[in-house]
Motif scaffolding. Sequence first.
Motif, PDB file in Angstrom:
ATOM      1  N   SER A  67       0.892  -1.083   0.241  1.00  0.00           N
ATOM      2  CA  SER A  67      -0.041   0.089   0.017  1.00  0.00           C
ATOM      3  C   SER A  67       0.793   1.307   0.092  1.00  0.00           C
ATOM      4  CB  SER A  67      -0.966   0.088   1.318  1.00  0.00           C
ATOM      5  OG  SER A  67      -1.593   1.138   1.483  1.00  0.00           O
ATOM      6  N   ARG A  68       0.495   2.200  -0.728  1.00  0.00           N
ATOM      7  CA  ARG A  68       1.146   3.479  -0.933  1.00  0.00           C
ATOM      8  C   ARG A  68       0.273   4.617  -0.096  1.00  0.00           C
ATOM      9  NH1 ARG A  68       3.275   3.525  -7.064  1.00  0.00           N
ATOM     10  NH2 ARG A  68       4.963   1.488  -6.731  1.00  0.00           N
ATOM     11  N   LEU A  69      -0.847   4.205   0.124  1.00  0.00           N
ATOM     12  CA  LEU A  69      -2.094   5.431   0.734  1.00  0.00           C
ATOM     13  C   LEU A  69      -2.162   5.149   2.222  1.00  0.00           C
ATOM     14  CD1 LEU A  69      -4.370   5.642  -2.555  1.00  0.00           C
ATOM     15  CD2 LEU A  69      -2.293   6.909  -1.872  1.00  0.00           C
ATOM     16  N   ARG A  85      -2.151  -3.596  -2.042  1.00  0.00           N
ATOM     17  CA  ARG A  85      -2.728  -2.983  -3.387  1.00  0.00           C
ATOM     18  C   ARG A  85      -4.515  -3.049  -3.021  1.00  0.00           C
ATOM     19  NH1 ARG A  85       1.095  -6.215  -5.742  1.00  0.00           N
ATOM     20  NH2 ARG A  85      -0.266  -7.623  -6.370  1.00  0.00           N
ATOM     21  N   ALA A  86      -5.150  -4.287  -2.514  1.00  0.00           N
ATOM     22  CA  ALA A  86      -6.355  -4.165  -2.122  1.00  0.00           C
ATOM     23  C   ALA A  86      -6.893  -2.984  -1.293  1.00  0.00           C
ATOM     24  CB  ALA A  86      -6.852  -5.477  -1.591  1.00  0.00           C
ATOM     25  N   MET A  87      -6.014  -2.691  -0.243  1.00  0.00           N
ATOM     26  CA  MET A  87      -6.368  -1.569   0.492  1.00  0.00           C
ATOM     27  C   MET A  87      -6.064  -0.631  -0.229  1.00  0.00           C
ATOM     28  SD  MET A  87      -4.075  -1.081   4.157  1.00  0.00           S
ATOM     29  CE  MET A  87      -4.503  -2.365   4.682  1.00  0.00           C
ATOM     30  N   ASP A  88      -5.390  -0.154  -1.105  1.00  0.00           N
ATOM     31  CA  ASP A  88      -5.369   1.270  -1.727  1.00  0.00           C
ATOM     32  C   ASP A  88      -6.663   1.317  -2.572  1.00  0.00           C
ATOM     33  OD1 ASP A  88      -2.994   1.772  -0.848  1.00  0.00           O
ATOM     34  OD2 ASP A  88      -1.792   1.680  -2.647  1.00  0.00           O
ATOM     35  N   ASP A  89      -7.026   0.222  -3.213  1.00  0.00           N
ATOM     36  CA  ASP A  89      -8.074   0.094  -4.097  1.00  0.00           C
ATOM     37  C   ASP A  89      -9.256   0.723  -3.095  1.00  0.00           C
ATOM     38  OD1 ASP A  89      -6.815  -0.442  -6.164  1.00  0.00           O
ATOM     39  OD2 ASP A  89      -7.285  -2.887  -5.988  1.00  0.00           O
TER      40      ASP A  89
END
Length: 286
Positions: A26-28, A111-115
């Motif tokens: 995650s980046r966010l 990535r799912a967290m960012d989505d």
Amino acid sequence: MSVQITTAFVEQYKSNVFHLAQQKGSRLRDCVRSETVTGKSHFFERIGSVAAEKRTSRHSDTPRMDTPHSRRKVTMDDYDWADLIDQEDKVRMLISPQSEYAMAGAWAMGRAMDDSIIAAATGTSYGGVSGGTSVALPAGQKIAHGSAGLTLAKLISAKELLDANDVDPDETRYMVVTSKQMSNLLNLEKVTSSDYASIKALVQGQIDTYLGFKFIRTERLGTDANSDRQVLAFCQSGIGLAVGSDVSTRISERADKNYATQVFLSMTIGATRVEDEKVVEIACNE
């Protein structure tokens, strides 16, 4: 098990596993307000502003102010990731991909967290006492594409919207873009010139901070009905991430799969737009 694991068999003469290009986690997550919760849903409680009342006489009655209360509801979603490693694969391979599978799974969870965060920023939020009232991002918080990509004028407009909403100037502001919008900005002299911006944009081809926004690049931003990229500008408290269960990893044998080793990851999260005034959607033509 993964049907592509045969590419790592001994015949390939490889002693290491190489991960293909991908966003690593995650980046966010650290850019939004995060709370640990228990239950199927969670409410982010909000308190609005009130005005002070001028006293007009001595010994006057104490005024009573009705401080506005509101809330935003977030529903928790469960995420799973798993893959198997057969006992025979361990014999045929020079490596054990166990830890690499766990790493790949953790990146997928990030990535799912960012989505989830991105979808919450531009999607429908739910307010009201029980969270049954749909709330769309107001049109006033959206900047039209203007048949152009990400321009300096759009950045200034986004800053103006947040300032006009009296967003705390000390709160960190983020601008989430894709590589295309980053290229738009790197082609602007006022963004890359050392007279205007950080020399980092010239040396490394990266824009870290500009006009008070900290830039984050991700290729996971969606598009609107006109196929324009939905670039996001927001403050940390504008979007909420509810974490019911953080990413957990289990590596164990599966008796029902001939005692193959299973790498399993799971998490329970949810996200919502907590305050519309702190989120700006910028449509960028690509």
